[in-house]
Scaffold this motif. Structure first.
Motif, PDB file in Angstrom:
ATOM      1  N   SER A  82      -7.160   1.014  -3.879  1.00  0.00           N
ATOM      2  CA  SER A  82      -7.180   1.107  -2.426  1.00  0.00           C
ATOM      3  C   SER A  82      -6.013   0.358  -1.806  1.00  0.00           C
ATOM      4  N   ASP A  83      -4.802   0.660  -2.293  1.00  0.00           N
ATOM      5  CA  ASP A  83      -3.613   0.159  -1.614  1.00  0.00           C
ATOM      6  C   ASP A  83      -3.501   0.875  -0.272  1.00  0.00           C
ATOM      7  N   LEU A  84      -3.437   0.139   0.806  1.00  0.00           N
ATOM      8  CA  LEU A  84      -3.307   0.716   2.141  1.00  0.00           C
ATOM      9  C   LEU A  84      -1.926   0.410   2.695  1.00  0.00           C
ATOM     10  N   VAL A  85      -1.188   1.476   3.021  1.00  0.00           N
ATOM     11  CA  VAL A  85       0.125   1.355   3.641  1.00  0.00           C
ATOM     12  C   VAL A  85       0.055   2.009   5.015  1.00  0.00           C
ATOM     13  N   VAL A  86       0.452   1.258   6.052  1.00  0.00           N
ATOM     14  CA  VAL A  86       0.446   1.778   7.423  1.00  0.00           C
ATOM     15  C   VAL A  86       1.852   1.640   7.989  1.00  0.00           C
ATOM     16  N   LYS A  87       2.375   2.745   8.549  1.00  0.00           N
ATOM     17  CA  LYS A  87       3.726   2.753   9.120  1.00  0.00           C
ATOM     18  C   LYS A  87       3.665   3.399  10.503  1.00  0.00           C
ATOM     19  N   GLY A 139      -5.497   9.533   0.532  1.00  0.00           N
ATOM     20  CA  GLY A 139      -4.318  10.380   0.561  1.00  0.00           C
ATOM     21  C   GLY A 139      -3.340   9.920   1.620  1.00  0.00           C
ATOM     22  N   ILE A 140      -2.614  10.882   2.177  1.00  0.00           N
ATOM     23  CA  ILE A 140      -1.603  10.613   3.202  1.00  0.00           C
ATOM     24  C   ILE A 140      -2.057  11.236   4.521  1.00  0.00           C
ATOM     25  N   TYR A 141      -1.941  10.460   5.596  1.00  0.00           N
ATOM     26  CA  TYR A 141      -2.308  10.906   6.941  1.00  0.00           C
ATOM     27  C   TYR A 141      -1.058  10.728   7.786  1.00  0.00           C
ATOM     28  N   THR A 198      -3.930   4.908  -0.008  1.00  0.00           N
ATOM     29  CA  THR A 198      -3.882   5.638   1.266  1.00  0.00           C
ATOM     30  C   THR A 198      -2.681   5.197   2.088  1.00  0.00           C
ATOM     31  N   THR A 199      -1.989   6.192   2.669  1.00  0.00           N
ATOM     32  CA  THR A 199      -0.883   5.925   3.576  1.00  0.00           C
ATOM     33  C   THR A 199      -1.191   6.549   4.931  1.00  0.00           C
ATOM     34  N   VAL A 200      -1.038   5.763   5.999  1.00  0.00           N
ATOM     35  CA  VAL A 200      -1.224   6.236   7.375  1.00  0.00           C
ATOM     36  C   VAL A 200       0.112   6.068   8.084  1.00  0.00           C
ATOM     37  N   THR A 230      -6.980  -3.320  -2.668  1.00  0.00           N
ATOM     38  CA  THR A 230      -6.132  -3.791  -3.762  1.00  0.00           C
ATOM     39  C   THR A 230      -4.752  -4.237  -3.267  1.00  0.00           C
ATOM     40  N   ALA A 231      -4.306  -3.747  -2.115  1.00  0.00           N
ATOM     41  CA  ALA A 231      -3.059  -4.207  -1.499  1.00  0.00           C
ATOM     42  C   ALA A 231      -3.049  -3.763  -0.046  1.00  0.00           C
ATOM     43  N   LEU A 232      -2.295  -4.469   0.785  1.00  0.00           N
ATOM     44  CA  LEU A 232      -2.225  -4.154   2.212  1.00  0.00           C
ATOM     45  C   LEU A 232      -0.791  -4.314   2.689  1.00  0.00           C
ATOM     46  N   THR A 233      -0.232  -3.238   3.283  1.00  0.00           N
ATOM     47  CA  THR A 233       1.135  -3.260   3.792  1.00  0.00           C
ATOM     48  C   THR A 233       1.148  -2.638   5.187  1.00  0.00           C
ATOM     49  N   LEU A 234       1.461  -3.434   6.198  1.00  0.00           N
ATOM     50  CA  LEU A 234       1.506  -2.960   7.582  1.00  0.00           C
ATOM     51  C   LEU A 234       2.927  -3.103   8.102  1.00  0.00           C
TER      52      LEU A 234
END
Length: 373
Positions: free
Chosen positions: A285-290, A229-231, A256-258, A309-313
């Motif tokens: 499991s796309d992970l987005v971190v901002k 989810g979103i954190y 998931t978005t952090v 499945t994807a990674l965005t930092l």
């Protein structure tokens, strides 16, 4: 065993005062509210054996539960529990709120809350509300009920670790969100500490896919931390920033978005250990971190056991945040990609990207960007 039952007439039940005594207490109010105004099991040597309130699992038992006082004494494991075995509040048919208004809920047994409507924690003490067990499980909801927990403007903590260095699982089937204040808005801190046990929480600081900017610092500790989810954290001040900390191995059960990028008080985001897909069903499991101006640090390997499945930092479209990014370990392993799709790290404003790993093996494109020095 003491039973108070008004189900036949659906009459509200209020125990107006303290409740003590080494008994099994069962309260059933049918469709009406069951409420205890005083503390439970706080007298020395007078803890309840068990506590069940509207926990009868039948379709007519829809009434809510309100506890206005505390259970037990102390906010650390090994202190005086107010219930010595299980505590059950609500059931799968509960369609009213389960509300906790006290400072501490200290039990020596599994604590289960279940409602299809909502959960509310609104303690007014400056230290907020703490749920504590001595290595026992705390559960909000079930596979049948994924209602959200709403907390007020004071800190909320669950502590299931023991003095011996273990813990009990912490499970949320819904999100944790903050109450919308009318004035002098203060975002609340959320701390979930299961020591070496598992923490599962669907989201914090967001209601589904919509940000709820009422949660400040987020800290989760567990042997395994399941995210889906979103954190989202919102800073209160320059000395009370929107930090997000995961201490333990993170597994992603879904995209998931952090996000600690707040209006003006961006905090750091840290992952102390590994990050993997949970390897259940189809990988999503796309992970987005901002992190805005805060730093991102990932200490463990990414996708070394089960690929993301994807990674965005700090590299979302049109993103211009300057926070430093540190990857202290590898992505993937030899001959196996740690990310099956695109990997995007940094943007043209990123102050620095520090790589301490030896291998960055992905199945899709890699885009690494930082500001010119």
């Amino acid at each position: 065993h003491i039973t108070i039952d008004t189900k036949q007439a659906d009459g509200a039940i209020t125990l107006d005062g303290t409740v003590d005594g080494a008994k099994n207490l069962d309260i059933i109010s049918g469709t009406a509210l069951a409420k205890i105004t005083g503390n439970i099991g706080t007298t020395t040597g007078a803890a309840l054996n068990s506590l069940d309130i509207n926990a009868v699992d039948t379709s007519g038992d829809t009434g809510g539960v309100t506890l206005e006082g505390n259970i037990g004494v102390g906010v650390a494991s090994g202190t005086d529990a107010g219930v010595t075995t299980t505590t059950n509040l609500g059931n799968q048919y509960t369609n009213s709120a389960i509300t906790l208004s006290g400072v501490s809920y200290n039990v020596d047994g599994n604590l289960t809350l279940e409602s299809g409507h909502s959960y509310v924690v609104n303690g007014t003490n400056a230290n907020g509300t703490t749920i504590v067990t001595d290595g026992d499980i705390v559960t909000f909801g079930s596979s049948n009920n994924a209602a959200d927990l709403t907390i007020g403007e004071k800190p909320f903590k669950i502590d299931t670790d023991t003095n011996g260095g273990s813990g009990g699982n912490i499970v949320f089937f819904g999100d944790i969100i903050g109450a919308q204040a009318t004035s002098n808005d203060t975002a609340a801190d959320v701390t979930l500490d299961a020591d070496s046990a598992t923490v599962t929480v669907q989201g914090i600081g967001a209601n589904g896919t919509t940000d709820n900017d009422e949660i400040n610092a987020i800290s989760i500790t567990g042997g395994t931390i399941n995210l889906d989810g979103i954190y989202n954290s919102t800073g209160n001040a320059s000395d009370d920033k929107s930090s997000i900390t995961f201490t333990g191995a993170v597994k992603l059960a879904g995209d998931t978005t952090v996000d600690s990028d707040s209006a003006s008080h961006d905090g750091d985001i840290s992952f102390s250990s590994t990050i993997d897909d949970d390897n259940v069903g189809v990988a999503e499991s796309d992970l987005v971190v901002k992190s805005g101006g805060g730093d991102i640090t990932v200490t463990g390997k990414i996708g070394a056991t089960n690929a993301l499945t994807a990674l965005t930092l700090n590299a979302s479209d049109s993103y211009t945040a300057a926070g430093k990014i540190t990857l202290s370990n590898d992505i993937g392993v030899t001959n196996t990609a740690g990310v099956t799709g695109a990997t995007k790290i940094g943007n043209a404003s990123t102050a620095e990207v520090e790589l301490a790993g030896a291998m960055f093996n992905t199945g899709g494109t890699q885009d690494w960007t930082a500001a010119l020095s």
